[in-house]
Design a protein around this motif. Structure first.
Motif, PDB file in Angstrom:
ATOM      1  N   VAL A 167      37.466  45.237  54.381  1.00 32.11           N
ATOM      2  CA  VAL A 167      36.962  44.310  53.370  1.00 32.11           C
ATOM      3  C   VAL A 167      37.859  43.078  53.372  1.00 32.11           C
ATOM      4  O   VAL A 167      39.080  43.196  53.339  1.00 32.11           O
ATOM      5  N   TYR A 168      37.229  41.912  53.398  1.00 29.64           N
ATOM      6  CA  TYR A 168      37.957  40.635  53.411  1.00 29.64           C
ATOM      7  C   TYR A 168      37.620  39.837  52.166  1.00 29.64           C
ATOM      8  O   TYR A 168      36.504  39.894  51.648  1.00 29.64           O
ATOM      9  N   GLY A 169      38.598  39.059  51.716  1.00 24.30           N
ATOM     10  CA  GLY A 169      38.416  38.200  50.551  1.00 24.30           C
ATOM     11  C   GLY A 169      37.904  36.818  50.929  1.00 24.30           C
ATOM     12  O   GLY A 169      37.538  36.551  52.076  1.00 24.30           O
ATOM     13  N   PRO A 170      37.898  35.910  49.956  1.00 19.86           N
ATOM     14  CA  PRO A 170      37.258  34.603  50.125  1.00 19.86           C
ATOM     15  C   PRO A 170      38.004  33.611  51.018  1.00 19.86           C
ATOM     16  O   PRO A 170      37.468  32.554  51.328  1.00 19.86           O
ATOM     17  N   GLU A 171      39.190  33.930  51.451  1.00 15.71           N
ATOM     18  CA  GLU A 171      39.936  32.991  52.298  1.00 15.71           C
ATOM     19  C   GLU A 171      39.584  33.101  53.777  1.00 15.71           C
ATOM     20  O   GLU A 171      40.015  32.287  54.591  1.00 15.71           O
ATOM     21  N   VAL A 172      38.773  34.088  54.149  1.00 16.44           N
ATOM     22  CA  VAL A 172      38.406  34.292  55.550  1.00 16.44           C
ATOM     23  C   VAL A 172      37.177  33.452  55.888  1.00 16.44           C
ATOM     24  O   VAL A 172      36.128  33.578  55.261  1.00 16.44           O
ATOM     25  N   MET A 173      37.332  32.584  56.878  1.00 13.55           N
ATOM     26  CA  MET A 173      36.225  31.734  57.291  1.00 13.55           C
ATOM     27  C   MET A 173      35.236  32.522  58.139  1.00 13.55           C
ATOM     28  O   MET A 173      35.615  33.398  58.911  1.00 13.55           O
ATOM     29  N   LEU A 174      33.960  32.175  57.980  1.00 17.28           N
ATOM     30  CA  LEU A 174      32.891  32.747  58.789  1.00 17.28           C
ATOM     31  C   LEU A 174      32.361  31.666  59.715  1.00 17.28           C
ATOM     32  O   LEU A 174      32.288  30.499  59.338  1.00 17.28           O
ATOM     33  N   TYR A 175      31.980  32.076  60.920  1.00 19.32           N
ATOM     34  CA  TYR A 175      31.317  31.145  61.837  1.00 19.32           C
ATOM     35  C   TYR A 175      29.989  31.756  62.246  1.00 19.32           C
ATOM     36  O   TYR A 175      29.930  32.876  62.745  1.00 19.32           O
ATOM     37  N   ILE A 176      28.914  31.008  62.011  1.00 22.45           N
ATOM     38  CA  ILE A 176      27.571  31.459  62.354  1.00 22.45           C
ATOM     39  C   ILE A 176      27.113  30.633  63.545  1.00 22.45           C
ATOM     40  O   ILE A 176      26.679  29.483  63.402  1.00 22.45           O
ATOM     41  N   ALA A 177      27.265  31.203  64.732  1.00 17.40           N
ATOM     42  CA  ALA A 177      26.971  30.476  65.971  1.00 17.40           C
ATOM     43  C   ALA A 177      25.516  30.042  66.038  1.00 17.40           C
ATOM     44  O   ALA A 177      25.212  28.951  66.536  1.00 17.40           O
ATOM     45  N   GLU A 178      24.621  30.875  65.515  1.00 23.02           N
ATOM     46  CA  GLU A 178      23.193  30.590  65.598  1.00 23.02           C
ATOM     47  C   GLU A 178      22.812  29.284  64.907  1.00 23.02           C
ATOM     48  O   GLU A 178      21.824  28.651  65.274  1.00 23.02           O
ATOM     49  N   THR A 179      23.561  28.894  63.899  1.00 22.01           N
ATOM     50  CA  THR A 179      23.254  27.652  63.174  1.00 22.01           C
ATOM     51  C   THR A 179      24.411  26.660  63.200  1.00 22.01           C
ATOM     52  O   THR A 179      24.348  25.639  62.522  1.00 22.01           O
ATOM     53  N   ARG A 180      25.451  26.960  63.968  1.00 23.22           N
ATOM     54  CA  ARG A 180      26.642  26.096  64.064  1.00 23.22           C
ATOM     55  C   ARG A 180      27.167  25.754  62.666  1.00 23.22           C
ATOM     56  O   ARG A 180      27.255  24.598  62.266  1.00 23.22           O
ATOM     57  N   PHE A 181      27.534  26.815  61.937  1.00 23.58           N
ATOM     58  CA  PHE A 181      27.906  26.692  60.537  1.00 23.58           C
ATOM     59  C   PHE A 181      29.189  27.458  60.268  1.00 23.58           C
ATOM     60  O   PHE A 181      29.292  28.639  60.591  1.00 23.58           O
ATOM     61  N   CYS A 182      30.183  26.793  59.673  1.00 24.28           N
ATOM     62  CA  CYS A 182      31.420  27.429  59.202  1.00 24.28           C
ATOM     63  C   CYS A 182      31.407  27.415  57.684  1.00 24.28           C
ATOM     64  O   CYS A 182      31.158  26.368  57.070  1.00 24.28           O
ATOM     65  N   THR A 183      31.687  28.549  57.074  1.00 24.60           N
ATOM     66  CA  THR A 183      31.689  28.649  55.621  1.00 24.60           C
ATOM     67  C   THR A 183      32.589  29.789  55.187  1.00 24.60           C
ATOM     68  O   THR A 183      33.243  30.433  56.014  1.00 24.60           O
ATOM     69  N   TYR A 184      32.615  30.036  53.908  1.00 23.16           N
ATOM     70  CA  TYR A 184      33.367  31.143  53.315  1.00 23.16           C
ATOM     71  C   TYR A 184      32.424  31.910  52.389  1.00 23.16           C
ATOM     72  O   TYR A 184      31.671  31.307  51.634  1.00 23.16           O
ATOM     73  N   ALA A 185      32.476  33.233  52.438  1.00 24.50           N
ATOM     74  CA  ALA A 185      31.792  34.070  51.447  1.00 24.50           C
ATOM     75  C   ALA A 185      32.857  34.509  50.441  1.00 24.50           C
ATOM     76  O   ALA A 185      34.056  34.482  50.734  1.00 24.50           O
ATOM     77  N   ASP A 186      32.427  34.918  49.261  1.00 28.68           N
ATOM     78  CA  ASP A 186      33.401  35.378  48.273  1.00 28.68           C
ATOM     79  C   ASP A 186      34.044  36.696  48.699  1.00 28.68           C
ATOM     80  O   ASP A 186      35.199  36.964  48.373  1.00 28.68           O
ATOM     81  N   ALA A 187      33.313  37.514  49.425  1.00 31.52           N
ATOM     82  CA  ALA A 187      33.868  38.742  50.017  1.00 31.52           C
ATOM     83  C   ALA A 187      32.955  39.117  51.171  1.00 31.52           C
ATOM     84  O   ALA A 187      31.788  38.740  51.202  1.00 31.52           O
ATOM     85  N   ASN A 188      33.515  39.835  52.141  1.00 29.03           N
ATOM     86  CA  ASN A 188      32.690  40.341  53.232  1.00 29.03           C
ATOM     87  C   ASN A 188      33.291  41.610  53.789  1.00 29.03           C
ATOM     88  O   ASN A 188      34.472  41.892  53.611  1.00 29.03           O
ATOM     89  N   VAL A 189      32.427  42.383  54.422  1.00 30.18           N
ATOM     90  CA  VAL A 189      32.806  43.683  54.954  1.00 30.18           C
ATOM     91  C   VAL A 189      32.448  43.712  56.433  1.00 30.18           C
ATOM     92  O   VAL A 189      31.370  43.280  56.828  1.00 30.18           O
ATOM     93  N   VAL A 190      33.374  44.236  57.227  1.00 32.47           N
ATOM     94  CA  VAL A 190      33.122  44.394  58.664  1.00 32.47           C
ATOM     95  C   VAL A 190      33.167  45.876  58.996  1.00 32.47           C
ATOM     96  O   VAL A 190      34.126  46.575  58.652  1.00 32.47           O
ATOM     97  N   TRP A 191      32.127  46.342  59.653  1.00 31.84           N
ATOM     98  CA  TRP A 191      32.044  47.718  60.119  1.00 31.84           C
ATOM     99  C   TRP A 191      32.536  47.726  61.551  1.00 31.84           C
ATOM    100  O   TRP A 191      31.977  47.052  62.393  1.00 31.84           O
ATOM    101  N   GLY A 192      33.596  48.450  61.838  1.00 27.26           N
ATOM    102  CA  GLY A 192      34.156  48.479  63.189  1.00 27.26           C
ATOM    103  C   GLY A 192      35.123  47.330  63.401  1.00 27.26           C
ATOM    104  O   GLY A 192      35.567  46.688  62.459  1.00 27.26           O
ATOM    105  N   PRO A 193      35.444  47.036  64.649  1.00 27.43           N
ATOM    106  CA  PRO A 193      36.409  45.971  64.932  1.00 27.43           C
ATOM    107  C   PRO A 193      35.855  44.590  64.556  1.00 27.43           C
ATOM    108  O   PRO A 193      34.666  44.321  64.742  1.00 27.43           O
ATOM    109  N   ALA A 194      36.718  43.755  64.043  1.00 26.46           N
ATOM    110  CA  ALA A 194      36.327  42.387  63.708  1.00 26.46           C
ATOM    111  C   ALA A 194      36.122  41.597  64.994  1.00 26.46           C
ATOM    112  O   ALA A 194      36.907  41.700  65.937  1.00 26.46           O
TER     113      ALA A 194
END
Length: 192
Positions: free
Chosen positions: A64-91
């Motif tokens: 589980v990651y908090g809001p300081e972790v940046m996300l990159y969505i390659a499909e839309t060329r978008f960098c943003t932050y979620a308030d929290a996110n969960v990764v199943w398996g290796p990041a």
């Protein structure tokens, strides 16, 4: 997200370099940088609460990651932050030179709704999130009432929508989360 870009076209590398030293957060959409709004005290408390609840419920199963972790969505060329996110398996990450990494494979994304971001979180931002193949659940936490919504990606067809309110629980990544536990620990106690 503001409707007016803060400056003209900015490369991803320049955005990332500026973001590392910035005191505020920004989003990058295919070369355009947008200022992100500041969260209220209640927004911060709910962000921490849902992150803690997810961490406790999913301990040893996911990260589980908090809001300081940046996300990159390659499909839309978008960098943003979620308030929290969960990764199943290796990041899995996207690296921009030596500037850092952005997460690319969250399975659960959480946004705490505010008056200034609710429409964006339900609309444009959700549309970006839906383009990430790894995302299975999108969670919206209300600031105005004890209410948590979950949108689930089916194997085929339309996303499912579930709402849980005070006294109810919902399942996130296979584990039950009590709505009341997310809204607990207020001092002074508040009513929703």
């Amino acid at each position: 997200m503001a409707n007016v870009p803060s400056q003209p076209y900015v490369s991803l590398e320049d955005f990332w370099a500026a973001e590392e030293t910035s005191e505020t957060r920004h989003e990058w959409l295919d070369g355009i940088v947008y200022d992100m709004s500041r969260g209220s005290i209640e927004h911060g408390r709910l962000t921490a609460a849902i992150t803690i609840e997810l961490g406790n419920a999913l301990k040893g199963k996911c990260t589980v990651y908090g809001p300081e972790v940046m996300l990159y969505i390659a499909e839309t060329r978008f960098c943003t932050y979620a308030d929290a996110n969960v990764v199943w398996g290796p990041a899995e990450t996207f690296r921009v030179a030596k500037l850092g990494d952005a997460l690319t494979n969250p399975s659960v994304l959480v946004e705490v709704l505010s008056d200034s971001t609710e429409q964006y979180d339900r609309g444009e931002k959700f549309a970006h999130y839906m383009r990430m193949p790894s995302v299975r659940e999108y969670v919206l936490v209300s600031q105005h009432e004890r209410r948590i919504e979950v949108f689930r990606r089916p194997e085929y067809g339309r996303w499912f929508h579930e709402v849980a309110q005070a006294g109810e629980s919902l399942t996130l990544h296979g584990e039950k989360i009590s709505v009341d536990s997310v809204y607990a620990n207020l001092y002074p106690p508040q009513k929703y």
